[in-house]
Scaffold this active site. Structure first.
Site, PDB file in Angstrom:
ATOM      1  N   GLY A   1       0.739  -1.524  -0.169  1.00 32.35           N
ATOM      2  CA  GLY A   1      -0.028   0.043  -0.014  1.00 32.35           C
ATOM      3  C   GLY A   1       0.763   1.040   0.016  1.00 32.35           C
ATOM      4  O   GLY A   1       1.942   1.563  -0.697  1.00 32.35           O
TER       5      GLY A   1
ATOM      6  N   GLY B   1       4.217   0.395   1.294  1.00 29.53           N
ATOM      7  CA  GLY B   1       5.069  -0.189   0.681  1.00 29.53           C
ATOM      8  C   GLY B   1       5.780   0.548  -0.423  1.00 29.53           C
ATOM      9  O   GLY B   1       6.504   0.180  -0.505  1.00 29.53           O
TER      10      GLY B   1
ATOM     11  N   ILE C   1      -6.820  -2.227   0.673  1.00 30.18           N
ATOM     12  CA  ILE C   1      -8.759  -2.088   0.185  1.00 30.18           C
ATOM     13  C   ILE C   1      -9.149  -1.039   1.048  1.00 30.18           C
ATOM     14  O   ILE C   1     -10.119  -0.878   0.847  1.00 30.18           O
ATOM     15  CB  ILE C   1      -9.056  -3.520   1.603  1.00 30.18           C
ATOM     16  CG1 ILE C   1      -8.985  -3.264   3.111  1.00 30.18           C
ATOM     17  CG2 ILE C   1      -9.004  -4.921   1.107  1.00 30.18           C
ATOM     18  CD1 ILE C   1      -9.485  -3.379   4.237  1.00 30.18           C
ATOM     19  N   ASP C   2      -8.277   0.009   1.701  1.00 28.92           N
ATOM     20  CA  ASP C   2      -8.879   1.069   1.500  1.00 28.92           C
ATOM     21  C   ASP C   2      -9.474   1.672   0.304  1.00 28.92           C
ATOM     22  O   ASP C   2      -9.885   2.935   0.047  1.00 28.92           O
ATOM     23  CB  ASP C   2      -8.148   2.152   2.716  1.00 28.92           C
ATOM     24  CG  ASP C   2      -7.569   1.307   3.939  1.00 28.92           C
ATOM     25  OD1 ASP C   2      -8.707   0.682   4.124  1.00 28.92           O
ATOM     26  OD2 ASP C   2      -7.151   1.940   5.089  1.00 28.92           O
TER      27      ASP C   2
ATOM     28  N   MET D   1     -14.038  -0.742   7.908  1.00 27.08           N
ATOM     29  CA  MET D   1     -12.234  -0.375   7.555  1.00 27.08           C
ATOM     30  C   MET D   1     -11.993   0.707   6.700  1.00 27.08           C
ATOM     31  O   MET D   1     -13.022   1.390   5.366  1.00 27.08           O
ATOM     32  CB  MET D   1     -10.654  -1.863   7.235  1.00 27.08           C
ATOM     33  CG  MET D   1     -10.500  -2.710   7.589  1.00 27.08           C
ATOM     34  SD  MET D   1      -9.322  -3.665   7.885  1.00 27.08           S
ATOM     35  CE  MET D   1      -9.685  -4.404   8.830  1.00 27.08           C
TER      36      MET D   1
ATOM     37  N   ILE E   1     -13.209  -8.478   6.125  1.00 26.38           N
ATOM     38  CA  ILE E   1     -13.698  -8.297   4.951  1.00 26.38           C
ATOM     39  C   ILE E   1     -12.603  -7.995   4.615  1.00 26.38           C
ATOM     40  O   ILE E   1     -12.093  -8.125   3.129  1.00 26.38           O
ATOM     41  CB  ILE E   1     -13.553  -6.847   5.193  1.00 26.38           C
ATOM     42  CG1 ILE E   1     -13.205  -6.279   5.266  1.00 26.38           C
ATOM     43  CG2 ILE E   1     -15.621  -6.653   5.662  1.00 26.38           C
ATOM     44  CD1 ILE E   1     -13.368  -4.569   5.041  1.00 26.38           C
TER      45      ILE E   1
HETATM   46  N1  LIG Z   1       7.275   6.243   4.733  1.00 24.61           N
HETATM   47  C1  LIG Z   1       7.383   5.445   4.473  1.00 24.61           C
HETATM   48  N2  LIG Z   1       9.087   5.456   4.405  1.00 24.61           N
HETATM   49  C2  LIG Z   1       9.865   3.625   3.976  1.00 24.61           C
HETATM   50  N3  LIG Z   1       9.110   2.834   4.700  1.00 24.61           N
HETATM   51  C3  LIG Z   1       7.395   2.720   4.917  1.00 24.61           C
HETATM   52  C4  LIG Z   1       7.043   4.442   4.785  1.00 24.61           C
HETATM   53  N4  LIG Z   1       5.973   3.602   5.251  1.00 24.61           N
HETATM   54  C5  LIG Z   1       5.667   2.291   5.361  1.00 24.61           C
HETATM   55  N5  LIG Z   1       6.690   2.397   5.256  1.00 24.61           N
HETATM   56  C6  LIG Z   1       7.418   0.676   5.135  1.00 24.61           C
HETATM   57  O1  LIG Z   1       6.609   0.051   4.002  1.00 24.61           O
HETATM   58  C7  LIG Z   1       6.266  -1.269   5.148  1.00 24.61           C
HETATM   59  C8  LIG Z   1       4.684  -1.064   4.936  1.00 24.61           C
HETATM   60  O2  LIG Z   1       3.794  -0.325   5.593  1.00 24.61           O
HETATM   61  P1  LIG Z   1       2.496  -0.170   6.347  1.00 24.61           P
HETATM   62  O3  LIG Z   1       2.009   1.176   6.386  1.00 24.61           O
HETATM   63  O4  LIG Z   1       2.344  -1.340   6.912  1.00 24.61           O
HETATM   64  O5  LIG Z   1       1.084  -0.672   4.487  1.00 24.61           O
HETATM   65  P2  LIG Z   1       0.382  -0.090   3.797  1.00 24.61           P
HETATM   66  O6  LIG Z   1       2.171  -0.961   3.198  1.00 24.61           O
HETATM   67  O7  LIG Z   1      -0.079  -1.758   3.530  1.00 24.61           O
HETATM   68  O8  LIG Z   1       0.521   0.684   3.594  1.00 24.61           O
HETATM   69  C9  LIG Z   1       6.236  -1.987   6.304  1.00 24.61           C
HETATM   70  O9  LIG Z   1       7.784  -2.396   6.455  1.00 24.61           O
HETATM   71  C10 LIG Z   1       6.931  -0.344   6.621  1.00 24.61           C
HETATM   72  O10 LIG Z   1       7.869  -0.496   7.427  1.00 24.61           O
HETATM   73  O1  LIG Z   2      -3.505  -4.715   9.943  1.00 29.85           O
HETATM   74  P1  LIG Z   2      -3.329  -3.890  11.197  1.00 29.85           P
HETATM   75  O2  LIG Z   2      -1.858  -3.405  11.378  1.00 29.85           O
HETATM   76  O3  LIG Z   2      -4.293  -3.940  11.891  1.00 29.85           O
HETATM   77  O4  LIG Z   2      -4.621  -2.690  10.383  1.00 29.85           O
HETATM   78  C1  LIG Z   2      -5.624  -2.303  10.113  1.00 29.85           C
HETATM   79  C2  LIG Z   2      -5.908  -1.453   9.035  1.00 29.85           C
HETATM   80  O5  LIG Z   2      -5.234  -2.188   7.521  1.00 29.85           O
HETATM   81  C3  LIG Z   2      -6.381  -1.902   6.760  1.00 29.85           C
HETATM   82  O6  LIG Z   2      -6.928  -3.239   6.842  1.00 29.85           O
HETATM   83  C4  LIG Z   2      -5.911  -1.227   5.629  1.00 29.85           C
HETATM   84  O7  LIG Z   2      -4.473  -0.600   5.840  1.00 29.85           O
HETATM   85  P2  LIG Z   2      -2.962  -1.025   4.626  1.00 29.85           P
HETATM   86  O8  LIG Z   2      -3.412  -0.887   3.262  1.00 29.85           O
HETATM   87  O9  LIG Z   2      -2.136   0.272   5.081  1.00 29.85           O
HETATM   88  O10 LIG Z   2      -2.623  -1.778   4.884  1.00 29.85           O
HETATM   89  C5  LIG Z   2      -6.735  -0.245   6.722  1.00 29.85           C
HETATM   90  O11 LIG Z   2      -8.355  -0.547   6.920  1.00 29.85           O
HETATM   91  C6  LIG Z   2      -6.846  -0.594   9.095  1.00 29.85           C
HETATM   92  O12 LIG Z   2      -7.139   0.511   9.403  1.00 29.85           O
HETATM   93 MG   LIG Z   3      -1.483   2.312   4.290  1.00 31.53          MG
END
Ligand SMILES: Nc1ncnc2c1ncn2[C@@H]1O[C@H](COP(=O)(O)OP(=O)(O)O)[C@@H](O)[C@H]1O
Ligand SMILES: O=P(O)(O)OC[C@H]1O[C@](O)(COP(=O)(O)O)[C@@H](O)[C@@H]1O
Ligand SMILES: [Mg+2]
Length: 490
Positions: A180, A183, A210-211, A254, A368
């Site tokens: 996301g 990532g 999913i958001d 979510m 979900i």
């Molecule tokens: N601003 C950022 N800079 C570098 N790495 C990040 C940043 N935000 C998140 N990450 C890393 O990317 C991975 C996924 O981020 P996360 O926010 O948990 O989920 P998503 O990719 O679904 O948004 C994690 O390992 C996190 O440490």
């Molecule tokens: O898995 P966790 O840490 O409980 O996070 C829940 C969050 O993950 C989500 O499903 C999706 O968030 P990401 O796409 O950043 O992973 C959000 O809707 C929700 O707030």
């Molecule tokens: Mg995210």
């Protein structure tokens, strides 16, 4: 943000010198309503007025590089080692994407070595860099029949240089990051570190959430499967609420900062009376507040169904000391529980005004996003995976593959993380939600000096009061008695 053509150019590792296995097939291909030929580009904007604003020749209009196979590619497939990592929260279709990547890499390009890093970027840290799975066609054949990701996922920061070391040690030439906003941020940093250190490793992102909160993509994969599942919970709570005297059904879905799931799931069932999302603030108290509206509805209709995105009303929680500044391991805000606040506030209010509410609160939470992808999402995932492989083999890097206005395109990663995709309170999705919940019809004429009296030609202020919970009393409101009057038949 005004974008220009140069902002939309993706990075290349270098000249494409190898014949692609698709060369012959592509020779006769031309752009059509259903295909974008190599070298053609897909416009960013899609209305006459938006295009006219640029006032430039067509080839200078902001546009994306078309995704898809190329006649010449950068890598010699026989020499390529590919890596795959899934990160962040789960999303339906992760396994479908992994399966699609492996199939395309092996079957069409003849790539022989594909490694899946275990548990997100954590699997690339020095301590865990041996934590990989060999991804073969046999290994992935049936994985799309299960939700989640066979690779595992994680949150939490990792050092970009340490991850580059892992890639180099493993001989990775192309890395697919399925993640996301977090990532994609991490992948962008990783690609920058790779470049700084002079390696030729392609980093291709497949946006996952999913958001649906990533920009420059029609809709993210898995979103449809997730909101379809969410809609089932709305149906359940609607049945419960309708079967109870003064029934209140609340479903929290979510959606940390973007209320797309709440909007789409609500529209899918058209059973919600009120939809609350982070993008549209609301108030609880006062004549235009949520509580008064809920009371009106209960008195008129006998029950109310409320769909609330988890990120909605966080300001109300903060005011009450129910929200701190905590974040998760990835730096995402930890939210307060708006569902519980609503349940308590609505119960207290309705009891105070002499009703006897039965409140049913459902928080489906992970239920979900852990489902398998539906047929639509499976197709979508497969096609995104194919596009990602073509992009990587053609030496694109720091590039995400997305579908934009129904065409598959390449988007520079920095753009994907440039801002968040949110429900636009002035956009047509929110308008549909207001239509479906009966909030769009203008209020009945008010006597002079009444609540509706205001300067001619001056719009009511936007936001909760006007849009959501009272000000623009909707179709159903027009039929409602004033709060506190006798209940109508149910
Ligand atoms: N601003 C950022 N800079 C570098 N790495 C990040 C940043 N935000 C998140 N990450 C890393 O990317 C991975 C996924 O981020 P996360 O926010 O948990 O989920 P998503 O990719 O679904 O948004 C994690 O390992 C996190 O440490
Ligand atoms: O898995 P966790 O840490 O409980 O996070 C829940 C969050 O993950 C989500 O499903 C999706 O968030 P990401 O796409 O950043 O992973 C959000 O809707 C929700 O707030
Ligand atoms: Mg995210």
């Amino acid at each position: 943000m005004t974008l220009h053509l140069d902002d939309l150019r993706v990075r290349h590792l270098g000249e494409c010198r190898y014949d692609s296995p698709f060369s012959e097939m592509l020779a006769a291909k031309r752009t059509s309503p259903h295909y974008v030929a190599e070298g053609d580009r897909v416009l960013l904007d899609d209305t006459v007025s938006m295009l006219a604003e640029h006032d430039v020749r067509p080839e200078q209009l902001p546009s994306f590089e078309a995704a898809g196979p190329r006649r010449k590619i950068y890598f010699d497939p026989a020499q390529v080692t590919a890596g795959v990592v899934t990160c962040g929260g789960l999303c339906p279709g992760l396994n479908d994407v992994i399966r699609g990547l492996v199939q395309e890499l092996t079957v069409h390009y003849g790539v022989r070595r594909i490694l899946g890093f275990r548990n997100g970027f954590r699997g690339m840290t020095a301590a865990r860099r041996d934590d990989t799975i060999d991804l073969t066609p046999d290994r992935v054949r049936d994985i799309h029949n299960a939700g989640g990701t066979i690779l595992g996922s994680s949150r939490g920061a990792q050092d970009a240089d340490e991850m580059v070391d892992s890639l180099v040690l493993r001989g990775i030439d192309v890395l697919f990051v399925i993640g996301g906003d977090g990532g994609m941020n991490a992948a962008t940093n990783l690609a920058a570190a790779i470049r700084r250190r002079g390696h030729e490793i392609a980093v291709i992102g497949v946006p996952k959430t999913i958001d649906n909160d990533l920009p420059y993509t029609d809709q993210s994969f898995g979103f449809q499967s997730a909101f379809a599942q969410a809609a089932n919970f709305i149906s359940s709570v609607a049945v419960e609420a309708a079967a109870s005297p003064d029934g209140i059904g609340i479903v929290k879905l979510m959606g940390r900062h973007s209320g797309f799931i709440a909007c789409y799931a609500s529209l899918a069932r058209n059973a919600a009376d009120v939809v609350l999302i982070p993008e549209v603030p609301f108030v609880l108290d006062g004549p235009d507040g949520l509580l008064a509206r809920v009371e009106q509805h209960v008195r008129a209709k006998g029950h109310v169904v409320i769909v609330v995105a988890e990120g909605a009303g966080q300001d109300l929680l903060r005011e009450r000391g129910l929200l701190g500044d905590a974040t998760d391991a990835s730096g995402n805000a930890k939210l307060g529980d708006i569902g519980v606040l609503l349940r308590e506030a609505i119960t207290a209010h309705l009891t105070d005004v002499g009703l006897a509410p039965t409140v049913r609160y459902i928080d489906p939470s992970y239920a979900i996003r852990s489902v398998t992808a539906n047929a639509y999402d499976s197709v979508y995932c497969l096609r995104l995976a194919y596009a990602a492989v073509h992009a990587a083999m053609a030496g694109r890097t720091e590039t995400a593959v997305v579908r934009w206005r129904r065409r598959f395109v390449h988007v520079p990663m920095p753009l994907i993380i440039s801002h968040r995709n949110e429900v636009d309170p002035d956009g047509d999705l929110w308008m549909s939600v207001l239509e479906a919940t009966g909030h769009l019809v203008p209020p009945p004429a008010q006597p002079a000096g009444g609540r509706g009296d205001r300067e001619p030609g001056r719009r009511r202020p936007r936001g909760p009061v006007a849009d959501l919970v009272g000000g623009t009393a909707g179709r159903r409101d027009a039929e409602l008695p004033e709060a506190g009057s006798a209940r109508t038949a149910r």
